[in-house]
Motif scaffolding. Structure first.
Motif, PDB file in Angstrom:
ATOM      1  N   VAL A 298       1.091  -1.303   0.001  1.00 17.92           N
ATOM      2  CA  VAL A 298      -0.155   0.060  -0.032  1.00 17.92           C
ATOM      3  C   VAL A 298       0.927   1.230   0.154  1.00 17.92           C
ATOM      4  CG1 VAL A 298      -1.718   1.246   1.136  1.00 17.92           C
ATOM      5  CG2 VAL A 298      -1.863  -1.043   1.206  1.00 17.92           C
ATOM      6  N   TYR A 299       1.736   1.368   0.892  1.00 18.58           N
ATOM      7  CA  TYR A 299       2.512   2.450   1.084  1.00 18.58           C
ATOM      8  C   TYR A 299       3.470   2.760  -0.236  1.00 18.58           C
ATOM      9  CZ  TYR A 299       1.455   3.547   5.927  1.00 18.58           C
ATOM     10  OH  TYR A 299       0.934   3.921   7.088  1.00 18.58           O
ATOM     11  N   ARG A 300       4.076   1.642  -0.761  1.00 18.56           N
ATOM     12  CA  ARG A 300       4.830   1.685  -1.862  1.00 18.56           C
ATOM     13  C   ARG A 300       4.059   2.570  -3.098  1.00 18.56           C
ATOM     14  NH1 ARG A 300       6.329  -2.524  -6.021  1.00 18.56           N
ATOM     15  NH2 ARG A 300       4.450  -3.761  -6.156  1.00 18.56           N
ATOM     16  N   CYS A 301       2.777   2.053  -3.221  1.00 14.36           N
ATOM     17  CA  CYS A 301       2.017   2.694  -4.383  1.00 14.36           C
ATOM     18  C   CYS A 301       1.678   4.161  -4.030  1.00 14.36           C
ATOM     19  CB  CYS A 301       0.829   1.844  -4.399  1.00 14.36           C
ATOM     20  SG  CYS A 301       0.892   0.052  -5.195  1.00 14.36           S
ATOM     21  N   GLU A 302       1.250   4.263  -2.634  1.00 11.39           N
ATOM     22  CA  GLU A 302       1.002   5.910  -2.615  1.00 11.39           C
ATOM     23  C   GLU A 302       2.214   6.696  -2.406  1.00 11.39           C
ATOM     24  OE1 GLU A 302      -2.739   6.818  -1.515  1.00 11.39           O
ATOM     25  OE2 GLU A 302      -2.658   5.051  -2.895  1.00 11.39           O
TER      26      GLU A 302
ATOM     27  N   PRO B 142       6.059   4.363 -10.800  1.00  3.64           N
ATOM     28  CA  PRO B 142       6.972   3.321 -10.118  1.00  3.64           C
ATOM     29  C   PRO B 142       7.818   2.359 -10.763  1.00  3.64           C
ATOM     30  CG  PRO B 142       4.457   2.682 -10.504  1.00  3.64           C
ATOM     31  CD  PRO B 142       4.463   3.890 -11.057  1.00  3.64           C
ATOM     32  N   LEU B 143       7.876   2.334 -12.051  1.00  9.11           N
ATOM     33  CA  LEU B 143       8.826   1.504 -12.532  1.00  9.11           C
ATOM     34  C   LEU B 143      10.317   2.487 -13.080  1.00  9.11           C
ATOM     35  CD1 LEU B 143       6.640  -0.851 -14.736  1.00  9.11           C
ATOM     36  CD2 LEU B 143       7.833  -1.089 -12.579  1.00  9.11           C
ATOM     37  N   THR B 144      10.271   3.628 -12.543  1.00 12.54           N
ATOM     38  CA  THR B 144      11.122   4.666 -12.930  1.00 12.54           C
ATOM     39  C   THR B 144      12.801   4.186 -12.206  1.00 12.54           C
ATOM     40  OG1 THR B 144       9.824   6.703 -13.061  1.00 12.54           O
ATOM     41  CG2 THR B 144      12.003   7.081 -12.684  1.00 12.54           C
TER      42      THR B 144
ATOM     43  N   GLY C 296      -9.172  11.322 -11.759  1.00 14.31           N
ATOM     44  CA  GLY C 296     -10.207  10.494 -12.223  1.00 14.31           C
ATOM     45  C   GLY C 296      -9.658   9.595 -13.229  1.00 14.31           C
ATOM     46  N   THR C 297      -8.529   9.607 -13.637  1.00 14.99           N
ATOM     47  CA  THR C 297      -7.960   8.839 -14.754  1.00 14.99           C
ATOM     48  C   THR C 297      -8.110   7.267 -14.319  1.00 14.99           C
ATOM     49  OG1 THR C 297      -6.403  10.615 -15.687  1.00 14.99           O
ATOM     50  CG2 THR C 297      -5.843   8.379 -16.222  1.00 14.99           C
ATOM     51  N   LYS C 298      -8.335   6.347 -15.438  1.00 17.69           N
ATOM     52  CA  LYS C 298      -8.264   4.774 -14.996  1.00 17.69           C
ATOM     53  C   LYS C 298      -6.988   4.624 -14.246  1.00 17.69           C
ATOM     54  CE  LYS C 298      -9.148   0.443 -16.585  1.00 17.69           C
ATOM     55  NZ  LYS C 298      -9.995   0.071 -15.690  1.00 17.69           N
ATOM     56  N   VAL C 299      -6.889   4.146 -12.975  1.00 17.78           N
ATOM     57  CA  VAL C 299      -5.670   3.349 -12.563  1.00 17.78           C
ATOM     58  C   VAL C 299      -5.285   2.175 -13.116  1.00 17.78           C
ATOM     59  CG1 VAL C 299      -4.895   2.624 -10.244  1.00 17.78           C
ATOM     60  CG2 VAL C 299      -6.141   4.731 -10.219  1.00 17.78           C
ATOM     61  N   VAL C 300      -3.813   2.080 -13.388  1.00 15.63           N
ATOM     62  CA  VAL C 300      -3.490   0.973 -13.940  1.00 15.63           C
ATOM     63  C   VAL C 300      -3.093  -0.056 -12.887  1.00 15.63           C
ATOM     64  CG1 VAL C 300      -1.298   0.072 -15.199  1.00 15.63           C
ATOM     65  CG2 VAL C 300      -2.409   2.187 -15.818  1.00 15.63           C
ATOM     66  N   HIS C 301      -3.523  -1.231 -13.259  1.00 14.94           N
ATOM     67  CA  HIS C 301      -3.037  -2.593 -12.180  1.00 14.94           C
ATOM     68  C   HIS C 301      -2.158  -3.217 -12.921  1.00 14.94           C
ATOM     69  CE1 HIS C 301      -4.569  -6.243  -9.894  1.00 14.94           C
ATOM     70  NE2 HIS C 301      -3.603  -5.649  -9.422  1.00 14.94           N
ATOM     71  N   GLU C 302      -0.897  -3.606 -12.242  1.00  9.94           N
ATOM     72  CA  GLU C 302      -0.260  -4.672 -12.873  1.00  9.94           C
ATOM     73  C   GLU C 302       0.338  -5.402 -11.903  1.00  9.94           C
ATOM     74  OE1 GLU C 302       3.079  -2.716 -14.756  1.00  9.94           O
ATOM     75  OE2 GLU C 302       1.593  -1.731 -16.596  1.00  9.94           O
ATOM     76  N   LEU C 303       1.039  -6.661 -12.118  1.00 13.92           N
ATOM     77  CA  LEU C 303       1.675  -7.577 -11.324  1.00 13.92           C
ATOM     78  C   LEU C 303       3.080  -7.229 -11.552  1.00 13.92           C
ATOM     79  CD1 LEU C 303      -0.530 -10.549 -11.214  1.00 13.92           C
ATOM     80  CD2 LEU C 303      -0.399  -9.018  -9.467  1.00 13.92           C
ATOM     81  N   VAL C 304       3.889  -6.861 -10.643  1.00 13.63           N
ATOM     82  CA  VAL C 304       5.349  -6.628 -10.694  1.00 13.63           C
ATOM     83  C   VAL C 304       6.382  -7.231  -9.749  1.00 13.63           C
ATOM     84  CG1 VAL C 304       6.987  -4.712 -11.163  1.00 13.63           C
ATOM     85  CG2 VAL C 304       4.785  -4.458 -12.115  1.00 13.63           C
ATOM     86  N   GLY C 305       7.389  -7.779  -9.969  1.00 10.75           N
ATOM     87  CA  GLY C 305       8.239  -8.427  -9.093  1.00 10.75           C
ATOM     88  C   GLY C 305       9.636  -8.526  -9.434  1.00 10.75           C
TER      89      GLY C 305
ATOM     90  N   LEU D  51       5.927 -11.567  -7.606  1.00  5.84           N
ATOM     91  CA  LEU D  51       4.954 -10.715  -8.114  1.00  5.84           C
ATOM     92  C   LEU D  51       3.955 -10.011  -6.980  1.00  5.84           C
ATOM     93  CD1 LEU D  51       3.992 -12.663 -11.603  1.00  5.84           C
ATOM     94  CD2 LEU D  51       5.489 -10.571 -11.173  1.00  5.84           C
ATOM     95  N   ARG D  52       3.765  -8.785  -7.111  1.00  5.45           N
ATOM     96  CA  ARG D  52       2.895  -8.026  -6.296  1.00  5.45           C
ATOM     97  C   ARG D  52       2.061  -6.964  -6.980  1.00  5.45           C
ATOM     98  NH1 ARG D  52       4.795  -7.529  -1.018  1.00  5.45           N
ATOM     99  NH2 ARG D  52       2.685  -6.976  -0.628  1.00  5.45           N
ATOM    100  N   ASP D  53       0.815  -6.703  -6.440  1.00  3.19           N
ATOM    101  CA  ASP D  53       0.021  -6.023  -7.158  1.00  3.19           C
ATOM    102  C   ASP D  53       0.575  -4.574  -7.183  1.00  3.19           C
ATOM    103  OD1 ASP D  53      -2.630  -7.564  -7.635  1.00  3.19           O
ATOM    104  OD2 ASP D  53      -2.453  -7.632  -5.464  1.00  3.19           O
ATOM    105  N   LEU D  54       0.800  -3.889  -8.064  1.00  2.62           N
ATOM    106  CA  LEU D  54       1.022  -2.424  -8.331  1.00  2.62           C
ATOM    107  C   LEU D  54       0.133  -1.463  -8.702  1.00  2.62           C
ATOM    108  CD1 LEU D  54       3.500  -0.488  -8.286  1.00  2.62           C
ATOM    109  CD2 LEU D  54       4.141  -1.048 -10.644  1.00  2.62           C
ATOM    110  N   TYR D  55      -0.339  -0.322  -8.317  1.00  5.93           N
ATOM    111  CA  TYR D  55      -1.372   0.465  -8.643  1.00  5.93           C
ATOM    112  C   TYR D  55      -0.511   1.932  -9.207  1.00  5.93           C
ATOM    113  CZ  TYR D  55      -4.497  -2.859  -6.956  1.00  5.93           C
ATOM    114  OH  TYR D  55      -5.106  -4.164  -6.522  1.00  5.93           O
TER     115      TYR D  55
END
Length: 268
Positions: free
Chosen positions: A171-175, A184-186, A239-248, A254-258
């Protein structure tokens, strides 16, 4: 989802209930420690170390050092404190540890890790962790150094690595990435102000450590988070659609990434 703030609160509650009291019964419901008995020894303190929890028990007669009960909540674990005879709020078959004193019961349910070892084993168990965001040894400069030591690693993966700084979960890493306006992939080497992210990490966990509900938006109502788990509702800011990916780093990690592709544009 247990993160550093959750474990900090659990440690504080257990410390209040157990510290200074003698254990009258211990029941470790994992095969390796099923015969371990720490009854007759007193609890010295309960501390958190990132997402790990340590219950430190005094040595018994003739023992040269005390004991540590080490647990990690993983995804589903939690500790409850009950009065003696009080009915448990979780099924008994989910209990992995029961610690009793004259008037309290501390029960660990669905613990992802449960180990009991002499106090000297703590270094092996948690010594690899980076600076603890909620610990007395917090060292922002060391956390920054560790993050920057692998410059090509994506920020979203580096923040989850407990060897860099201990206590950040999914949660914290996404926020954090959202609040910093960073995809987050920078790669770490391309993050413009890594020091600010380290500082923000500390401030977010400190702000939430005493709360029962995690809040990063300042809104305690329906919308406590900016992007996490909002793929069906959109970014709270734009309001833009949030992207949900699995990244690890690997297939097994692999963990959920938003993230919001508008507020957190990818480089290039």
């Amino acid at each position: 989802m247990p993160e550093g703030d959750t474990v900090w609160r659990a440690a504080r509650g257990l410390h209040t209930a157990l510290a200074g009291a003698e254990l009258t019964r211990t029941d470790f419901r994992v095969p390796r420690f099923a015969t371990t008995d720490l009854s007759g020894r007193s609890v010295e303190e309960v501390v958190s170390r990132g997402k790990h929890l340590l219950i430190r028990v005094a040595p018994g007669p003739g023992e040269g050092e005390g004991w540590s009960i080490h647990s990690h909540l993983k995804m589903e674990g939690l500790w409850h404190v009950y009065g003696r005879g009080e009915r448990w709020r979780r099924p008994a078959f989910k209990a992995r540890a029961v610690l009793e004193t004259a008037d309290k019961q501390a029960v660990g349910f669905e613990l992802g890790i449960l180990r009991v070892f002499p106090r000297s084993g703590e270094e092996e168990a948690v010594g690899y962790l980076g600076p603890d965001l909620l610990g007395p040894d917090w060292d922002a400069a060391e956390a920054l150094r560790r993050l920057a030591s692998v410059p090509e690693r994506p920020l979203g993966l580096a923040l989850l690595d407990q060897r860099n700084l201990a206590g950040i979960g999914n949660v914290y890493r996404c926020e954090l990435c959202f609040l910093a306006g960073i995809h987050p992939l920078t790669p770490i080497q391309d993050v413009p102000d890594l020091e600010r992210i380290v500082d923000l990490s500390k401030r977010l966990l400190e702000a939430n450590k005493a709360r029962s509900r995690r809040i990063t938006t300042g809104l305690a109502g329906r919308d406590p988070l900016w992007v996490y788990n909002r793929e069906k509702r959109g970014c709270l800011r734009c309001g833009t659609k949030v992207v949900h990916e699995l990244v690890g780093d690997t297939e097994l990690e692999l963990r959920d990434l938003y993230y919001c592709p508008h507020c957190q544009p990818a480089l290039g």
